[in-house]
Scaffold this motif. Structure first.
Motif, short mmCIF file in Angstrom:
data_model
loop_
_atom_site.label_atom_id
_atom_site.label_comp_id
_atom_site.label_asym_id
_atom_site.label_seq_id
_atom_site.Cartn_x
_atom_site.Cartn_y
_atom_site.Cartn_z
N GLY A 141 0.79 -1.22 0.00
CA GLY A 141 0.00 0.00 0.00
C GLY A 141 0.82 1.27 0.00
N THR A 142 2.13 1.14 0.04
CA THR A 142 2.99 2.33 0.01
C THR A 142 2.85 3.05 -1.33
N ARG A 143 2.65 4.37 -1.27
CA ARG A 143 2.48 5.16 -2.49
C ARG A 143 3.57 6.21 -2.68
N VAL A 194 -0.75 12.28 -0.86
CA VAL A 194 -0.61 10.91 -0.35
C VAL A 194 -0.87 10.92 1.15
N LYS A 248 -0.13 7.47 6.09
CA LYS A 248 -0.02 6.03 6.32
C LYS A 248 0.47 5.28 5.08
N GLN A 249 0.42 5.95 3.93
CA GLN A 249 0.88 5.34 2.68
C GLN A 249 2.24 5.90 2.25
N GLY A 284 3.50 5.57 7.67
CA GLY A 284 3.30 4.14 7.58
C GLY A 284 4.51 3.32 7.94
#
Length: 248
Positions: free
Chosen positions: A7-9, A190, A193-194, A214
């Motif tokens: 889910g990291t952006r 963003v 948390k991402q 995150g």
């Protein structure tokens, strides 16, 4: 592949000590600035000269902090309280502002004359991040970040920059406050948390932890892995390329 949570952006990178070896340039500039000041003060007061110790003083007092805060922090560690001063101070004035300005001038001189060393593992990781489609930002306390990124050839790999100039213009407090990292995530649209914070400074990982991001990656360039974890790093590596190798 990148060693990051699902889910990291976005990846938010500190500059000095994470992407480039300008930390050593900054450390040398701090030492020269403080040693000149401390030597003169010792001669005037008739007291022993105790030089700035890069190993003992750089990490706890100045690394990752805005110049004024770092200058004041170190001086107070020696029991010295100088007036803050301002932009109009003479270069040899005994003020926090004048000392910070002297240090910055030395950094700019060293960047121009010596150049900037880039960590090869960081370049590999940056390219992998870009290939994975993640957004990138450079979040630095330095007012020279744009110059360093350009000299280092990293500008094309960075989508956004929040640096010392940005912080001054927006009135953002510096690290260990999380505001500059939060601003970078917001500018990239963003959620925190991402977003993942990459930091080598104790103040930097503390800001990542305080911001509720995150994930916080501590980059141990000074042999302070335990301290990085204590200040909020979720994982600690000695080189960003390790995050790629761990996924093989």
């Amino acid at each position: 592949m990148l060693g990051l949570p699902d889910g990291t952006r976005a990846c938010l990178f500190d500059l000095d000590g994470v992407l480039t070896d300008t930390a050593s340039v900054h450390a040398a500039a701090w030492k020269q600035t403080f040693d000149d000041f401390l030597r003169s003060r010792a001669e005037h007061d008739g007291t022993p000269f105790k030089p700035f110790d890069v190993k003992a003083d750089y990490g706890p007092y100045v690394d990752g902090k805005p110049r004024l805060a770092g200058t004041d922090s170190f001086l107070r560690s020696r029991g010295i309280a100088l007036p803050e001063g301002g932009p109009g101070d003479a270069p040899d004035a005994d003020t926090v502002y004048a000392l910070a300005t002297r240090k910055n001038e030395l950094v700019q001189e060293k960047i121009t004359t010596v150049g900037v060393t880039v960590y090869p593992g960081s370049v590999r990781y940056l390219k992998a991040v870009k290939e994975a489609g993640l957004a990138t930002a450079c979040v630095s306390s330095s007012a020279n970040a744009a110059q360093v990124l350009d000299v280092a050839g990293l500008t094309a790999l960075i989508d956004h920059r929040v640096d010392g100039v940005t912080a001054r213009e927006r009135g953002l407090p510096g690290k260990p406050a999380p505001d500059t990292f939060l601003a970078a995530a917001a500018d990239l649209n963003v959620d925190r948390k991402q977003a993942v914070v990459f930091e080598d400074a104790l103040a930097g990982v503390a800001s990542g932890k305080a911001g509720g991001f995150g994930f916080v990656v501590g980059v141990d360039r000074l042999g302070q892995a335990d301290a990085l974890r204590e200040h909020g790093a979720d994982t600690v590596v000695t080189d960003l390329a390790q995050l790629l190798e761990e996924q093989r």
